[in-house]
Design a protein around this motif. Structure first.
Motif, PDB file in Angstrom:
ATOM      1  N   PHE A   1       0.867  -1.167   0.000  1.00 22.58           N
ATOM      2  CA  PHE A   1       0.000   0.000   0.000  1.00 22.58           C
ATOM      3  C   PHE A   1       0.906   1.220   0.000  1.00 22.58           C
ATOM      4  O   PHE A   1       1.815   1.323   0.839  1.00 22.58           O
ATOM      5  N   THR A   2       0.676   2.129  -0.944  1.00 23.50           N
ATOM      6  CA  THR A   2       1.568   3.264  -1.140  1.00 23.50           C
ATOM      7  C   THR A   2       0.774   4.546  -1.368  1.00 23.50           C
ATOM      8  O   THR A   2      -0.450   4.537  -1.404  1.00 23.50           O
TER       9      THR A   2
ATOM     10  N   TRP B   1      -6.271   4.842   7.516  1.00 26.35           N
ATOM     11  CA  TRP B   1      -6.558   4.738   8.953  1.00 26.35           C
ATOM     12  C   TRP B   1      -6.491   3.290   9.415  1.00 26.35           C
ATOM     13  O   TRP B   1      -5.992   2.994  10.503  1.00 26.35           O
ATOM     14  N   ALA B   2      -6.976   2.376   8.578  1.00 29.28           N
ATOM     15  CA  ALA B   2      -6.914   0.950   8.932  1.00 29.28           C
ATOM     16  C   ALA B   2      -5.466   0.497   9.055  1.00 29.28           C
ATOM     17  O   ALA B   2      -5.115  -0.263   9.969  1.00 29.28           O
ATOM     18  N   LEU B   3      -4.613   0.962   8.155  1.00 22.41           N
ATOM     19  CA  LEU B   3      -3.189   0.610   8.217  1.00 22.41           C
ATOM     20  C   LEU B   3      -2.548   1.165   9.484  1.00 22.41           C
ATOM     21  O   LEU B   3      -1.743   0.489  10.120  1.00 22.41           O
ATOM     22  N   ARG B   4      -2.907   2.374   9.849  1.00 17.00           N
ATOM     23  CA  ARG B   4      -2.386   2.946  11.099  1.00 17.00           C
ATOM     24  C   ARG B   4      -2.828   2.128  12.300  1.00 17.00           C
ATOM     25  O   ARG B   4      -2.065   1.932  13.243  1.00 17.00           O
ATOM     26  N   ASN B   5      -4.064   1.650  12.264  1.00 20.27           N
ATOM     27  CA  ASN B   5      -4.564   0.816  13.363  1.00 20.27           C
ATOM     28  C   ASN B   5      -3.826  -0.516  13.455  1.00 20.27           C
ATOM     29  O   ASN B   5      -3.779  -1.131  14.518  1.00 20.27           O
ATOM     30  N   LEU B   6      -3.262  -0.979  12.341  1.00 24.14           N
ATOM     31  CA  LEU B   6      -2.446  -2.199  12.344  1.00 24.14           C
ATOM     32  C   LEU B   6      -1.061  -1.939  12.932  1.00 24.14           C
ATOM     33  O   LEU B   6      -0.303  -2.866  13.175  1.00 24.14           O
ATOM     34  N   GLY B   7      -0.721  -0.669  13.118  1.00 23.33           N
ATOM     35  CA  GLY B   7       0.582  -0.318  13.667  1.00 23.33           C
ATOM     36  C   GLY B   7       1.553   0.200  12.637  1.00 23.33           C
ATOM     37  O   GLY B   7       2.738   0.341  12.915  1.00 23.33           O
ATOM     38  N   CYS B   8       1.078   0.487  11.446  1.00 19.40           N
ATOM     39  CA  CYS B   8       1.946   0.995  10.395  1.00 19.40           C
ATOM     40  C   CYS B   8       2.067   2.508  10.532  1.00 19.40           C
ATOM     41  O   CYS B   8       1.148   3.253  10.208  1.00 19.40           O
TER      42      CYS B   8
ATOM     43  N   ILE C   1       3.126  -9.726   3.048  1.00 12.76           N
ATOM     44  CA  ILE C   1       3.670 -10.880   2.319  1.00 12.76           C
ATOM     45  C   ILE C   1       2.910 -12.107   2.806  1.00 12.76           C
ATOM     46  O   ILE C   1       2.826 -12.349   4.008  1.00 12.76           O
ATOM     47  N   GLY C   2       2.378 -12.848   1.862  1.00  6.65           N
ATOM     48  CA  GLY C   2       1.582 -14.018   2.218  1.00  6.65           C
ATOM     49  C   GLY C   2       0.361 -13.668   3.035  1.00  6.65           C
ATOM     50  O   GLY C   2      -0.060 -14.445   3.881  1.00  6.65           O
ATOM     51  N   GLY C   3      -0.192 -12.480   2.821  1.00  6.30           N
ATOM     52  CA  GLY C   3      -1.376 -12.040   3.546  1.00  6.30           C
ATOM     53  C   GLY C   3      -1.105 -11.522   4.942  1.00  6.30           C
ATOM     54  O   GLY C   3      -2.005 -11.102   5.649  1.00  6.30           O
ATOM     55  N   ARG C   4       0.159 -11.515   5.338  1.00  2.00           N
ATOM     56  CA  ARG C   4       0.543 -11.097   6.697  1.00  2.00           C
ATOM     57  C   ARG C   4       1.245  -9.745   6.640  1.00  2.00           C
ATOM     58  O   ARG C   4       2.138  -9.529   5.824  1.00  2.00           O
ATOM     59  N   PHE C   5       0.849  -8.830   7.510  1.00  2.00           N
ATOM     60  CA  PHE C   5       1.478  -7.515   7.593  1.00  2.00           C
ATOM     61  C   PHE C   5       2.883  -7.677   8.135  1.00  2.00           C
ATOM     62  O   PHE C   5       3.080  -8.222   9.214  1.00  2.00           O
TER      63      PHE C   5
ATOM     64  N   GLY D   1       5.211  -4.910   7.897  1.00  2.00           N
ATOM     65  CA  GLY D   1       5.687  -3.627   8.377  1.00  2.00           C
ATOM     66  C   GLY D   1       5.761  -2.555   7.321  1.00  2.00           C
ATOM     67  O   GLY D   1       5.255  -2.698   6.211  1.00  2.00           O
ATOM     68  N   SER D   2       6.442  -1.489   7.716  1.00  2.00           N
ATOM     69  CA  SER D   2       6.624  -0.348   6.821  1.00  2.00           C
ATOM     70  C   SER D   2       8.057  -0.364   6.294  1.00  2.00           C
ATOM     71  O   SER D   2       8.755  -1.371   6.398  1.00  2.00           O
ATOM     72  N   ALA D   3       8.496   0.739   5.742  1.00  2.00           N
ATOM     73  CA  ALA D   3       9.803   0.803   5.068  1.00  2.00           C
ATOM     74  C   ALA D   3      10.953   0.351   5.976  1.00  2.00           C
ATOM     75  O   ALA D   3      11.785  -0.464   5.565  1.00  2.00           O
ATOM     76  N   LYS D   4      11.010   0.849   7.204  1.00  2.00           N
ATOM     77  CA  LYS D   4      12.142   0.496   8.072  1.00  2.00           C
ATOM     78  C   LYS D   4      12.171  -0.999   8.377  1.00  2.00           C
ATOM     79  O   LYS D   4      13.235  -1.606   8.445  1.00  2.00           O
ATOM     80  N   ASP D   5      11.001  -1.602   8.527  1.00  2.00           N
ATOM     81  CA  ASP D   5      10.934  -3.038   8.789  1.00  2.00           C
ATOM     82  C   ASP D   5      11.397  -3.826   7.566  1.00  2.00           C
ATOM     83  O   ASP D   5      12.174  -4.777   7.696  1.00  2.00           O
ATOM     84  N   VAL D   6      10.912  -3.433   6.395  1.00  2.00           N
ATOM     85  CA  VAL D   6      11.283  -4.123   5.158  1.00  2.00           C
ATOM     86  C   VAL D   6      12.783  -4.026   4.922  1.00  2.00           C
ATOM     87  O   VAL D   6      13.431  -5.019   4.575  1.00  2.00           O
ATOM     88  N   ILE D   7      13.348  -2.859   5.140  1.00  2.00           N
ATOM     89  CA  ILE D   7      14.795  -2.679   4.954  1.00  2.00           C
ATOM     90  C   ILE D   7      15.564  -3.538   5.950  1.00  2.00           C
ATOM     91  O   ILE D   7      16.560  -4.172   5.596  1.00  2.00           O
ATOM     92  N   SER D   8      15.094  -3.605   7.188  1.00  2.00           N
ATOM     93  CA  SER D   8      15.746  -4.464   8.185  1.00  2.00           C
ATOM     94  C   SER D   8      15.708  -5.926   7.767  1.00  2.00           C
ATOM     95  O   SER D   8      16.707  -6.640   7.873  1.00  2.00           O
ATOM     96  N   TYR D   9      14.547  -6.380   7.274  1.00  2.00           N
ATOM     97  CA  TYR D   9      14.433  -7.759   6.791  1.00  2.00           C
ATOM     98  C   TYR D   9      15.352  -8.008   5.600  1.00  2.00           C
ATOM     99  O   TYR D   9      15.937  -9.076   5.473  1.00  2.00           O
TER     100      TYR D   9
END
Length: 102
Positions: A16-17, A54-61, A70-74, A76-84
């Motif tokens: 989501f962008t 707003w829904a994404l923010r409620n998920l903690g994004c 990925i695979g239907g599972r949240f 994270g956001s940019a910092k999480d993806v970069i860490s992974y």
């Protein structure tokens, strides 16, 4: 929230962008470089984009975009993806979800 979950589960990788977000562009580029073809949902072009944000923010994004599933599972956001990506687990997540093949 239901719309976000529905869209997030339709493809192995979903991002989501917003079209004006430079980090969103960077995350999309990273996925393409890894060989994934994620579903992209630009919230500023969606009729219910504000509610989805707003829904994404409620998920903690925070910030709300980019939000990566990925695979239907949240995952994270940019910092999480970069860490992974740095620790090597992003590629494995994409392989496990069948978003890329090796």
């Amino acid at each position: 929230m239901d719309r976000v979950r529905e869209l997030a589960s339709k493809k192995a990788a979903v991002i989501f962008t917003k079209s004006s977000c430079c980090m969103c562009h960077s995350i999309k580029s990273l996925f393409y470089e890894l060989g994934a073809s994620p579903a992209i949902h630009e919230l500023d072009h969606e009729a219910s984009g504000r509610e989805m944000e707003w829904a994404l923010r409620n998920l903690g994004c925070t910030p709300s975009v980019p939000a990566v599933f990925i695979g239907g599972r949240f995952i994270g956001s940019a910092k999480d993806v970069i860490s992974y990506h740095v620790d090597g687990s992003l590629k494995q997540m994409l392989i496990d979800a069948k978003a890329i093949w090796f």
